[in-house]
Scaffold this motif. Structure first.
Motif, PDB file in Angstrom:
ATOM      1  N   ALA A  29      92.441  67.748 -16.653  1.00  0.00           N
ATOM      2  CA  ALA A  29      93.450  68.293 -17.033  1.00  0.00           C
ATOM      3  C   ALA A  29      94.485  67.112 -17.517  1.00  0.00           C
ATOM      4  N   THR A  30      94.502  65.777 -16.812  1.00  0.00           N
ATOM      5  CA  THR A  30      95.092  64.741 -16.953  1.00  0.00           C
ATOM      6  C   THR A  30      94.233  63.539 -17.700  1.00  0.00           C
ATOM      7  N   ILE A  31      93.129  63.674 -17.903  1.00  0.00           N
ATOM      8  CA  ILE A  31      92.361  62.522 -18.230  1.00  0.00           C
ATOM      9  C   ILE A  31      92.054  62.687 -19.730  1.00  0.00           C
ATOM     10  N   SER A  32      92.058  61.646 -20.557  1.00  0.00           N
ATOM     11  CA  SER A  32      91.777  61.343 -21.845  1.00  0.00           C
ATOM     12  C   SER A  32      90.993  60.216 -21.916  1.00  0.00           C
ATOM     13  N   ALA A  33      89.782  60.057 -22.098  1.00  0.00           N
ATOM     14  CA  ALA A  33      88.905  58.878 -22.303  1.00  0.00           C
ATOM     15  C   ALA A  33      88.962  58.351 -20.960  1.00  0.00           C
ATOM     16  N   ASP A  34      89.679  56.891 -21.117  1.00  0.00           N
ATOM     17  CA  ASP A  34      89.400  55.987 -19.941  1.00  0.00           C
ATOM     18  C   ASP A  34      90.945  55.909 -19.165  1.00  0.00           C
ATOM     19  N   ALA A  35      91.685  56.906 -19.522  1.00  0.00           N
ATOM     20  CA  ALA A  35      93.150  56.978 -18.802  1.00  0.00           C
ATOM     21  C   ALA A  35      93.394  58.272 -18.290  1.00  0.00           C
ATOM     22  N   SER A  36      94.203  58.484 -17.317  1.00  0.00           N
ATOM     23  CA  SER A  36      94.747  59.696 -16.859  1.00  0.00           C
ATOM     24  C   SER A  36      96.184  59.418 -16.810  1.00  0.00           C
ATOM     25  N   TYR A  37      96.773  60.673 -17.449  1.00  0.00           N
ATOM     26  CA  TYR A  37      98.395  60.686 -17.710  1.00  0.00           C
ATOM     27  C   TYR A  37      99.253  61.004 -16.516  1.00  0.00           C
ATOM     28  N   ILE A  38     100.157  60.418 -16.167  1.00  0.00           N
ATOM     29  CA  ILE A  38     100.931  60.960 -14.914  1.00  0.00           C
ATOM     30  C   ILE A  38     102.305  61.866 -15.336  1.00  0.00           C
ATOM     31  N   ASP A  39     102.438  62.888 -14.814  1.00  0.00           N
ATOM     32  CA  ASP A  39     103.639  63.422 -15.129  1.00  0.00           C
ATOM     33  C   ASP A  39     104.665  63.397 -13.783  1.00  0.00           C
ATOM     34  N   HIS A  40     105.604  62.895 -14.212  1.00  0.00           N
ATOM     35  CA  HIS A  40     106.635  62.510 -13.167  1.00  0.00           C
ATOM     36  C   HIS A  40     108.165  62.597 -13.921  1.00  0.00           C
ATOM     37  N   PRO A  41     109.105  63.219 -13.173  1.00  0.00           N
ATOM     38  CA  PRO A  41     110.438  63.122 -13.899  1.00  0.00           C
ATOM     39  C   PRO A  41     111.153  61.734 -14.165  1.00  0.00           C
ATOM     40  N   ASP A  42     110.746  61.060 -13.190  1.00  0.00           N
ATOM     41  CA  ASP A  42     111.289  59.683 -13.458  1.00  0.00           C
ATOM     42  C   ASP A  42     110.655  58.707 -14.445  1.00  0.00           C
ATOM     43  N   LEU A  43     109.307  59.234 -14.749  1.00  0.00           N
ATOM     44  CA  LEU A  43     108.343  58.415 -15.784  1.00  0.00           C
ATOM     45  C   LEU A  43     108.505  58.947 -17.130  1.00  0.00           C
ATOM     46  N   ASN A  44     108.591  60.206 -17.010  1.00  0.00           N
ATOM     47  CA  ASN A  44     108.300  60.839 -18.395  1.00  0.00           C
ATOM     48  C   ASN A  44     109.541  60.483 -19.353  1.00  0.00           C
ATOM     49  N   ASN A  45     108.880  59.966 -20.660  1.00  0.00           N
ATOM     50  CA  ASN A  45     109.988  59.410 -21.753  1.00  0.00           C
ATOM     51  C   ASN A  45     110.677  58.509 -21.353  1.00  0.00           C
ATOM     52  N   ASN A  46     110.049  57.542 -20.409  1.00  0.00           N
ATOM     53  CA  ASN A  46     110.908  56.591 -19.799  1.00  0.00           C
ATOM     54  C   ASN A  46     109.977  55.082 -19.905  1.00  0.00           C
ATOM     55  N   PRO A  47     109.978  54.545 -21.179  1.00  0.00           N
ATOM     56  CA  PRO A  47     109.099  53.427 -21.468  1.00  0.00           C
ATOM     57  C   PRO A  47     109.685  52.276 -20.550  1.00  0.00           C
ATOM     58  N   ASP A  48     110.755  51.957 -20.047  1.00  0.00           N
ATOM     59  CA  ASP A  48     111.362  51.010 -19.565  1.00  0.00           C
ATOM     60  C   ASP A  48     110.918  51.043 -18.064  1.00  0.00           C
ATOM     61  N   ALA A  49     110.303  52.066 -17.646  1.00  0.00           N
ATOM     62  CA  ALA A  49     110.020  52.044 -16.087  1.00  0.00           C
ATOM     63  C   ALA A  49     109.016  50.916 -15.706  1.00  0.00           C
ATOM     64  N   MET A  50     109.021  50.621 -14.543  1.00  0.00           N
ATOM     65  CA  MET A  50     108.019  49.535 -13.876  1.00  0.00           C
ATOM     66  C   MET A  50     107.247  50.258 -12.943  1.00  0.00           C
ATOM     67  N   VAL A  51     105.957  50.036 -12.989  1.00  0.00           N
ATOM     68  CA  VAL A  51     105.134  50.991 -12.102  1.00  0.00           C
ATOM     69  C   VAL A  51     104.046  50.194 -11.405  1.00  0.00           C
ATOM     70  N   LEU A  52     104.043  50.323 -10.031  1.00  0.00           N
ATOM     71  CA  LEU A  52     102.999  49.379  -9.496  1.00  0.00           C
ATOM     72  C   LEU A  52     101.840  50.646  -8.788  1.00  0.00           C
ATOM     73  N   VAL A  53     100.505  50.340  -8.851  1.00  0.00           N
ATOM     74  CA  VAL A  53      99.452  51.159  -8.462  1.00  0.00           C
ATOM     75  C   VAL A  53      98.400  50.797  -7.725  1.00  0.00           C
ATOM     76  N   SER A  54      97.757  51.444  -6.638  1.00  0.00           N
ATOM     77  CA  SER A  54      96.654  51.020  -5.894  1.00  0.00           C
ATOM     78  C   SER A  54      95.542  52.019  -5.772  1.00  0.00           C
ATOM     79  N   HIS A  55      94.492  51.911  -5.938  1.00  0.00           N
ATOM     80  CA  HIS A  55      93.655  53.196  -5.722  1.00  0.00           C
ATOM     81  C   HIS A  55      93.444  53.766  -4.356  1.00  0.00           C
ATOM     82  N   SER A  56      93.492  54.943  -4.220  1.00  0.00           N
ATOM     83  CA  SER A  56      93.594  55.576  -3.007  1.00  0.00           C
ATOM     84  C   SER A  56      92.238  56.500  -2.828  1.00  0.00           C
ATOM     85  N   TRP A  57      91.176  56.306  -1.896  1.00  0.00           N
ATOM     86  CA  TRP A  57      90.067  56.792  -1.721  1.00  0.00           C
ATOM     87  C   TRP A  57      90.260  58.534  -1.450  1.00  0.00           C
TER      88      TRP A  57
END
Length: 363
Positions: A29-57
């Motif tokens: 439901a969240t994947i589009s081609a090479d990406a997965s969209y995140i639904d989070h109230p602090d990120l939605n419609n917030n292009p100025d956010a800064m985000v760190l990620v690491s893969h979790s198995w």
């Protein structure tokens, strides 16, 4: 971690807890081609956010999914959403999961690699930040960022300290040239978390992984952390190059960093910087007079009492989803939690004009 702590963020109309650290899973439901969209109230419609990620198995609920590729983050103006994407352009791995930390204030900054900050090698980009300059003991977390220049950046990255000029460098693990105008989010602090280091040694390495010993991670399958390989300073025992995608996994008793290809032996002396999300930090405690709650851990019924009338108790799982609620107008309230799965929960207790949150363990 403290037993009693206040709610980290304000509640939305859905009554979900907004968290700076959480797990995102790339589902159909969240994947589009090479990406997965995140639904989070602090990120939605917030292009100025800064985000760190690491893969979790294998975060809770996952059977364990590999992703042997470099990933980054991007913001879609058309979707009004942030996403995790595959730097290679290949399809996003379905059901793969990612630990996410949302920058708070100035603890995450933006770095763009350009000609002006290129290091002594085209595979280096020199960082300049007051938390990092002339600080060989700094902790740094990296995540590649597609915006603002629409640059894909398909490399494995680490950081190293140049003691000749007192500056930290981002570097490509294969020494390839960093794409011009490639962008990075750089974690230099952790307002709602703890930064630490982990060194892989003979005592904690097993095959292709190294076990981390940290009180926020030990025995906590719900922990959220991001990490970056730290080569150190020239001459350090940590001078190990690792041109491999890596992820985090929970061993059943502790968290570990592992090689995504499943076969590369983990190198001894390799060092990693960690940013561990800690919901107990960055908040002030609120107290309801005379509040008690028992038993904890709870098997069936949770008893909540206070000196003032309790108007409502709401229980959320570790991801912020409401799983139970009971209203009242008395100083003692009994709440049936027998249907909940074993694990950690947060109970929000409301009394008069005070709201207090407590950690509840379900047997």
């Amino acid at each position: 971690m403290k037993t009693i702590f206040t709610l980290l963020m304000t509640f939305l109309s859905t009554m979900a807890i907004a968290q700076a650290g959480f797990v995102h899973t790339a589902t159909a439901a969240t994947i589009s081609a090479d990406a997965s969209y995140i639904d989070h109230p602090d990120l939605n419609n917030n292009p100025d956010a800064m985000v760190l990620v690491s893969h979790s198995w294998n975060p809770p609920g996952s059977s364990g999914v590999y992703n042997d590729a470099a990933t980054g983050v991007f913001y879609s103006n058309s979707q009004g959403r942030w996403g995790v994407y595959m730097e290679s352009g290949l399809g996003m791995v379905e059901n793969s999961s990612y630990n996410v930390y949302i920058g708070q204030g100035s603890d995450v900054t933006l770095h763009v690699a350009d000609v002006a900050n290129q290091g002594s090698n085209p595979g280096y980009s020199v960082l300049s930040h007051p938390n990092l300059n002339n600080n060989p003991n700094a902790n740094i977390i990296l995540t590649t960022y597609y915006n603002p220049n629409s640059v894909r950046n398909d490399f494995n990255y680490g950081v190293w300290y140049d003691d000749g000029d007192g500056r930290w460098n981002i570097y490509t693990e294969d020494f390839g040239t960093i794409p011009e105008d490639a962008a990075f989010f750089v974690g230099v602090d952790a307002e709602i978390g703890t930064m630490d280091k982990h060194v892989a040694n003979a005592g904690n390495i097993s095959s292709n992984w190294t076990a981390i010993d940290h009180p926020l991670l030990n025995g906590n399958p719900n922990a959220v952390f991001t990490f970056t390989h730290n080569w150190g300073t020239t001459g350090d025992s940590a001078n190990v190059v690792i041109d491999q995608a890596m992820g985090a996994w929970y061993t059943g008793s502790s968290w570990a960093i592992y090689m995504e290809d499943g076969s590369t032996a983990f190198p001894e002396n390799a060092e990693f910087d960690l940013l561990i999300y800690d919901p107990a930090l960055g908040v002030e405690d609120a107290s309801i007079e005379g509040l008690t709650y028992f038993p904890n851990p709870v098997k069936n019924v949770l008893n909540v009492s206070a000196s003032t009338e309790i108007s409502k108790v709401t229980v959320f799982d570790i991801l912020g989803k409401q799983v139970a609620q009971q209203e009242g107008s008395q100083t003692t309230l009994r709440m049936d939690l027998s249907s909940l799965a074993t694990g950690n929960y947060i109970a929000q207790i409301e009394s008069e004009n005070t709201v207090q949150t407590v950690k509840v363990m379900k047997q």
